[in-house]
Structures are given as structure tokens and as C-alpha cells.
Design an enzyme around this catalytic site. Structure first.
Site, PDB file in Angstrom:
ATOM      1  N   HIS A   1       1.753   4.476  -2.929  1.00 37.07           N
ATOM      2  CA  HIS A   1       1.754   5.935  -2.755  1.00 37.07           C
ATOM      3  C   HIS A   1       3.109   6.528  -3.167  1.00 37.07           C
ATOM      4  O   HIS A   1       3.177   7.503  -3.921  1.00 37.07           O
ATOM      5  CB  HIS A   1       1.496   6.300  -1.293  1.00 37.07           C
ATOM      6  CG  HIS A   1       0.103   6.070  -0.823  1.00 37.07           C
ATOM      7  ND1 HIS A   1      -1.008   6.537  -1.506  1.00 37.07           N
ATOM      8  CD2 HIS A   1      -0.373   5.457   0.293  1.00 37.07           C
ATOM      9  CE1 HIS A   1      -2.099   6.217  -0.837  1.00 37.07           C
ATOM     10  NE2 HIS A   1      -1.751   5.549   0.245  1.00 37.07           N
TER      11      HIS A   1
ATOM     12  N   HIS B   1       0.831  -1.214   0.000  1.00 35.32           N
ATOM     13  CA  HIS B   1       0.000   0.000   0.000  1.00 35.32           C
ATOM     14  C   HIS B   1       0.866   1.264   0.000  1.00 35.32           C
ATOM     15  O   HIS B   1       0.670   2.163  -0.833  1.00 35.32           O
ATOM     16  CB  HIS B   1      -0.908  -0.021   1.233  1.00 35.32           C
ATOM     17  CG  HIS B   1      -1.856   1.125   1.303  1.00 35.32           C
ATOM     18  ND1 HIS B   1      -3.155   1.052   0.827  1.00 35.32           N
ATOM     19  CD2 HIS B   1      -1.720   2.384   1.788  1.00 35.32           C
ATOM     20  CE1 HIS B   1      -3.759   2.205   1.019  1.00 35.32           C
ATOM     21  NE2 HIS B   1      -2.902   3.034   1.603  1.00 35.32           N
ATOM     22  N   GLU B   2       1.804   1.343   0.935  1.00 36.74           N
ATOM     23  CA  GLU B   2       2.634   2.546   1.035  1.00 36.74           C
ATOM     24  C   GLU B   2       3.592   2.664  -0.144  1.00 36.74           C
ATOM     25  O   GLU B   2       3.898   3.774  -0.595  1.00 36.74           O
ATOM     26  CB  GLU B   2       3.402   2.544   2.361  1.00 36.74           C
ATOM     27  CG  GLU B   2       2.520   2.569   3.604  1.00 36.74           C
ATOM     28  CD  GLU B   2       1.557   3.749   3.642  1.00 36.74           C
ATOM     29  OE1 GLU B   2       1.864   4.798   3.039  1.00 36.74           O
ATOM     30  OE2 GLU B   2       0.490   3.625   4.275  1.00 36.74           O
TER      31      GLU B   2
END
Length: 217
Positions: free
Chosen positions: A27, A23-24
Site C-alpha cells: 500500500h 501487505h502494508e
């Protein structure tokens, strides 16, 4: 203490770390591709979990839930957590609102990518007659989808709140003030049982659809 519950919890903790990392990374990778080189300089454009772990959100809180569930079944195997936020320097973006929206949505998009990969692994494990591996993969897919839906709630500092901030053109100062109250918002959300039940249902339906399509069930 329920030893099996502890073992199952620790296995899912490994899954949580994988989800947080993907997820990170999503980003950070999108921010880097759109011109914010600070993510590369901070070492966030990587799938190394150590770059994305948050002391409280990825270590203390989820491990607390795992231990609590091992001692008290009332927690129902609940597991929750998050990674170290990717702080985007908007001054490095040429089209702030549009690019910030893309960066925001890249995180949840990686949840979808990870869910698809895990379901494919489940299919491979099923063909290899490894039921425990299939079970782990399906549980990991469920957790990934749950966090996907939870993150899209339009509440700062969740991704849904940041996306809403970009879509409606909310002033940066206003959004930052609201985000400072994020801990309160999250604590309220995780205590709304009907909300959790609804998100769990959406997650189960999504994973079941994928599993049916792959012939797992």
C-alpha cells in the site's frame, strides 16, 4: 497447555508479521509512487515490520488466539490479524479514484507475491530434504492466501470495501462513516463459519495448485 501447539502458533505468528509487513508495504509503496510522499515521510515505505505493526491487530489479537489454541483445541489453530493501516492523503493524488484503487489493490497483490516466494522457498527446502521447513512454508502460504481473500471482501474498512468505494464513486464522507463501524463488520465476519470455510477452501486450492506446479505434492 499444549506446548507443541504454542510453539507452532508462535512460528505462524512470525509468518503473520511477515505477511502484514509485505501487505502494508505494498500500500505504502504504491501510494508513494503515485505521489503521496507522506508515506515516505512517515517511514512506511519499508519492509521493517516495526513500521507496520498495529498494537491490537498485530500483537494483542493474534497472540490471544495462539494462547487460546494452546489451552483449548476448539479454536482449531485459528490465527488472524492485521497491520497499521496506511492512511493515504487523497489530496496528493492527481486521479483520485483510479489511483486510490491501485493503492488499495497493491496490498493484496503483495500477498500473492509473498505466497509465490514462499512456495519457491518450500521447493528449495524440499530439495534440501527439510520437511519441517516445507511444512512451515506451506502453512505460511495458506495464511497469506486466506488473508488475501478475506481482505478482498467488499466490506469497509477491508481492501475490498475500499476498492468498491473507488469503483462506484462512493462519497468520501459516507465511506469514512462506514469504516468507523469496521470493528463491528470484522467481528461479524470472523464469526461466520461458512464464510471462513469457503475462504479456507479457496486458499487451500490456490496453494495446492502452486505446490503441484512446483512438484511439491
Amino acid at each position: 497447555m499444549d506446548t507443541q501447539a504454542l510453539i507452532d502458533g508462535l512460528l505462524m505468528y512470525i509468518g503473520l508479521v511477515i505477511i502484514v509487513t509485505f501487505h502494508e508495504f505494498g500500500h505504502a509503496w504504491m501510494a508513494w509512487r503515485l505521489g503521496d510522499l507522506s508515506q515516505r515521510d512517515q517511514g512506511r515505505v519499508t519492509l521493517n515490520p516495526l513500521a507496520h505493526l498495529d498494537t491490537f491487530g498485530t500483537v494483542i489479537l493474534p497472540l490471544f488466539f495462539i494462547l487460546a489454541n494452546a489451552f483449548d483445541k476448539a479454536f482449531g489453530g485459528f490465527l488472524f490479524g492485521w497491520g497499521k493501516p496506511v492512511m493515504v492523503d487523497l489530496n496528493n493524488l492527481t486521479h483520485r479514484r483510479r489511483q486510490n484503487l491501485l493503492i488499495t489493490l497493491a496490498g493484496p497483490a503483495m500477498n500473492l507475491v509473498l505466497t509465490a516466494l514462499v512456495l519457491l522457498l518450500a521447493r528449495a527446502a524440499d530439495l534440501a530434504h527439510q520437511p519441517e521447513a516445507v511444512k512451515f512454508c506451506l502453512n505460511l502460504a495458506l495464511l497469506s492466501m486466506f488473508l488475501f481473500f478475506f481482505n478482498l471482501l467488499p466490506v469497509p474498512p477491508l481492501d475490498g470495501g475500499n476498492a468498491l468505494h473507488s469503483l462506484i464513486g462512493m462519497k468520501e464522507e459516507t465511506y469514512l462513516r462506514l469504516s468507523q463501524l469496521g470493528w463491528i463488520f470484522i467481528l461479524i465476519l470472523i464469526n461466520i463459519r461458512p464464510l471462513f470455510a469457503g475462504l479456507a477452501y479457496l486458499s487451500a486450492i490456490t496453494v495446492k495448485t502452486g505446490a503441484l506446479w512446483l512438484g511439491l505434492i
